[in-house]
Write a protein that holds these residues in place. Sequence first.
Motif, PDB file in Angstrom:
ATOM      1  N   ALA A 140       0.804  -1.111  -0.164  1.00 36.14           N
ATOM      2  CA  ALA A 140      -0.115  -0.042  -0.026  1.00 36.14           C
ATOM      3  C   ALA A 140       0.878   1.033  -0.068  1.00 36.14           C
ATOM      4  CB  ALA A 140      -0.763   0.017   1.075  1.00 36.14           C
ATOM      5  N   CYS A 141       1.997   1.286   0.507  1.00 34.96           N
ATOM      6  CA  CYS A 141       2.829   2.423   0.863  1.00 34.96           C
ATOM      7  C   CYS A 141       4.392   1.996   0.091  1.00 34.96           C
ATOM      8  CB  CYS A 141       2.810   2.778   2.063  1.00 34.96           C
ATOM      9  SG  CYS A 141       3.417   1.660   3.251  1.00 34.96           S
ATOM     10  N   THR A 142       4.465   0.936  -0.224  1.00 35.47           N
ATOM     11  CA  THR A 142       5.950   0.483  -0.783  1.00 35.47           C
ATOM     12  C   THR A 142       7.033   0.540   0.295  1.00 35.47           C
ATOM     13  OG1 THR A 142       6.648   2.312  -1.670  1.00 35.47           O
ATOM     14  CG2 THR A 142       5.256   0.986  -2.892  1.00 35.47           C
ATOM     15  N   ASN A 143       6.527   0.547   1.771  1.00 35.41           N
ATOM     16  CA  ASN A 143       7.472   0.593   2.737  1.00 35.41           C
ATOM     17  C   ASN A 143       8.202  -0.941   2.999  1.00 35.41           C
ATOM     18  OD1 ASN A 143       6.606   3.043   3.555  1.00 35.41           O
ATOM     19  ND2 ASN A 143       5.664   2.650   5.315  1.00 35.41           N
ATOM     20  N   GLY A 144       9.476  -0.598   2.951  1.00 32.79           N
ATOM     21  CA  GLY A 144      10.472  -1.745   3.199  1.00 32.79           C
ATOM     22  C   GLY A 144      10.496  -1.999   4.743  1.00 32.79           C
ATOM     23  N   MET A 145       9.628  -3.089   5.304  1.00 32.72           N
ATOM     24  CA  MET A 145       9.388  -3.166   6.756  1.00 32.72           C
ATOM     25  C   MET A 145      10.763  -3.913   7.415  1.00 32.72           C
ATOM     26  SD  MET A 145       6.405  -2.012   6.358  1.00 32.72           S
ATOM     27  CE  MET A 145       4.899  -2.754   7.561  1.00 32.72           C
ATOM     28  N   VAL A 146      11.575  -3.142   7.888  1.00 32.17           N
ATOM     29  CA  VAL A 146      12.702  -3.893   8.557  1.00 32.17           C
ATOM     30  C   VAL A 146      12.354  -4.531   9.558  1.00 32.17           C
ATOM     31  CG1 VAL A 146      14.426  -2.164   7.798  1.00 32.17           C
ATOM     32  CG2 VAL A 146      13.255  -1.492   9.927  1.00 32.17           C
ATOM     33  N   GLU A 224       7.830  16.486  11.466  1.00 35.91           N
ATOM     34  CA  GLU A 224       7.697  15.593  10.128  1.00 35.91           C
ATOM     35  C   GLU A 224       7.164  14.206  10.628  1.00 35.91           C
ATOM     36  OE1 GLU A 224       8.164  13.913   6.198  1.00 35.91           O
ATOM     37  OE2 GLU A 224       7.848  15.998   7.193  1.00 35.91           O
ATOM     38  N   PHE A 225       7.708  13.762  11.809  1.00 33.70           N
ATOM     39  CA  PHE A 225       6.845  12.306  12.247  1.00 33.70           C
ATOM     40  C   PHE A 225       5.641  12.655  12.362  1.00 33.70           C
ATOM     41  CE2 PHE A 225       6.042   9.677  15.619  1.00 33.70           C
ATOM     42  CZ  PHE A 225       6.678   8.367  15.403  1.00 33.70           C
ATOM     43  N   ALA A 226       5.298  13.778  12.948  1.00 33.53           N
ATOM     44  CA  ALA A 226       3.621  13.969  13.332  1.00 33.53           C
ATOM     45  C   ALA A 226       2.944  13.911  11.943  1.00 33.53           C
ATOM     46  CB  ALA A 226       3.559  15.000  14.043  1.00 33.53           C
ATOM     47  N   ARG A 227       3.446  14.533  11.095  1.00 37.67           N
ATOM     48  CA  ARG A 227       3.152  14.611   9.646  1.00 37.67           C
ATOM     49  C   ARG A 227       2.702  13.271   8.921  1.00 37.67           C
ATOM     50  NH1 ARG A 227       3.850  14.189   4.458  1.00 37.67           N
ATOM     51  NH2 ARG A 227       5.969  13.782   4.682  1.00 37.67           N
ATOM     52  N   ILE A 228       3.894  12.384   9.241  1.00 35.25           N
ATOM     53  CA  ILE A 228       3.731  11.169   8.800  1.00 35.25           C
ATOM     54  C   ILE A 228       2.716  10.187   9.462  1.00 35.25           C
ATOM     55  CG2 ILE A 228       4.994   9.110   8.298  1.00 35.25           C
ATOM     56  CD1 ILE A 228       7.465  10.713   7.778  1.00 35.25           C
ATOM     57  N   TRP A 229       2.790  10.281  10.941  1.00 37.29           N
ATOM     58  CA  TRP A 229       1.702   9.784  11.650  1.00 37.29           C
ATOM     59  C   TRP A 229       0.192   9.787  11.271  1.00 37.29           C
ATOM     60  CZ3 TRP A 229       1.539   6.274  15.860  1.00 37.29           C
ATOM     61  CH2 TRP A 229       0.121   6.289  16.595  1.00 37.29           C
ATOM     62  N   ASN A 230      -0.327  11.209  10.765  1.00 35.60           N
ATOM     63  CA  ASN A 230      -1.407  11.371  10.421  1.00 35.60           C
ATOM     64  C   ASN A 230      -1.763  10.730   8.884  1.00 35.60           C
ATOM     65  OD1 ASN A 230      -1.871  13.059  12.558  1.00 35.60           O
ATOM     66  ND2 ASN A 230      -1.134  14.992  11.576  1.00 35.60           N
ATOM     67  N   MET A 231      -0.534  10.401   7.980  1.00 35.79           N
ATOM     68  CA  MET A 231      -1.002   9.809   6.866  1.00 35.79           C
ATOM     69  C   MET A 231      -1.309   8.274   7.253  1.00 35.79           C
ATOM     70  SD  MET A 231       2.605  11.103   4.950  1.00 35.79           S
ATOM     71  CE  MET A 231       2.391   9.544   3.926  1.00 35.79           C
ATOM     72  N   TYR A 232      -1.167   7.920   8.242  1.00 33.13           N
ATOM     73  CA  TYR A 232      -1.675   6.330   8.279  1.00 33.13           C
ATOM     74  C   TYR A 232      -2.506   6.132   9.259  1.00 33.13           C
ATOM     75  CZ  TYR A 232       3.020   5.030   6.027  1.00 33.13           C
ATOM     76  OH  TYR A 232       4.050   4.990   4.934  1.00 33.13           O
ATOM     77  N   SER A 233      -3.440   7.297   9.271  1.00 31.75           N
ATOM     78  CA  SER A 233      -4.873   7.372   9.965  1.00 31.75           C
ATOM     79  C   SER A 233      -5.472   5.837  10.298  1.00 31.75           C
ATOM     80  CB  SER A 233      -5.573   8.437   9.958  1.00 31.75           C
ATOM     81  OG  SER A 233      -6.116   8.523   8.567  1.00 31.75           O
ATOM     82  N   SER A 234      -5.422   5.283   8.800  1.00 27.47           N
ATOM     83  CA  SER A 234      -6.597   4.003   8.824  1.00 27.47           C
ATOM     84  C   SER A 234      -5.672   2.924   9.462  1.00 27.47           C
ATOM     85  CB  SER A 234      -6.259   3.568   7.033  1.00 27.47           C
ATOM     86  OG  SER A 234      -4.834   3.336   6.770  1.00 27.47           O
TER      87      SER A 234
END
Length: 289
Positions: A140-146, A224-234
């Motif tokens: 969904a976000c192409t994150n590489g999940m270390v 920036e951390f807070a902004r990214i946190w808001n992106m993942y509200s789902s």
Amino acid sequence: MKYENFDGLTALPVELNFDPVREEVTRNGQIVPDQFWIVNPNTGNLISNKPSGKNHNPVNYVHMWDAFCEGLELSGIDLSDIKISFNIAQGASAFSADIVFATYDYERIVGEATQMKMRIIDSHDMSFRRDIRCMIMRLACTNGMVTVGERLAVKQKHTVLSDPEKLGAVVAEYPSRLENEAHLYKQMMGTRVTKDEAIAFARSEVATYRLASGIKVNEKSVEEFARIWNMYSSLGDTGYRLYNVMTHIGTHVTGREGTDIARKQIRIEDRVSDIVQGKRFQQLAGLAA
């Protein structure tokens, strides 16, 4: 990050296929003992602005890549549907290759589209050790999940990197070992983490840097951390959301003009890996047990 689809493994990009040349360092017309410049013969440019010692004698990236490819073929891992992205540092001084294996899907455990991903890292300037690591990628976000469980990685000090048969035996276990990792995601999904707790974690573990006067907090990084946190509200107020914020930071790396993004991305991902493997994250995300 741009991926290309392949039916099987492919050769390295041509700009990575060269034999580094060692040239003796001179000063005032005199040779400096046991000091060498490493030169890219394709460009005539120095690979690093720092000389290396007598024991550093880099070889063509192709040798490592071919051994890795042979090891994967010997492992029995399904290579019929893969995609690869090559990320090359300035001057080909280092590179990474991300390989996504569509056959190995963990949606049945995680509850969302996820696939197995391997990253191969190598360098001629000693900035990174030769490294093969395995993780899950969230589509969904192409994150590489270390990994938050066991570290699925093979470092340069292990001889398996130059022995295809030994390497194949190691990576053959990765698909099933990632299933254990996927079950940890379910634990994080069931662990409540509020935004305030996440921001406090960022201030203490993510956005800090050290000066002679002590440890400081980078407030822009917290924002920036807070902004990214808001992106993942789902994902709700959960440990899994916190984990995705961290892996987003390690995957989606940007920089000003002239920034060596390939090199920066590897370094940030390494730091994120250390953080999510750390005691504080494991406690907050519900993995301490």
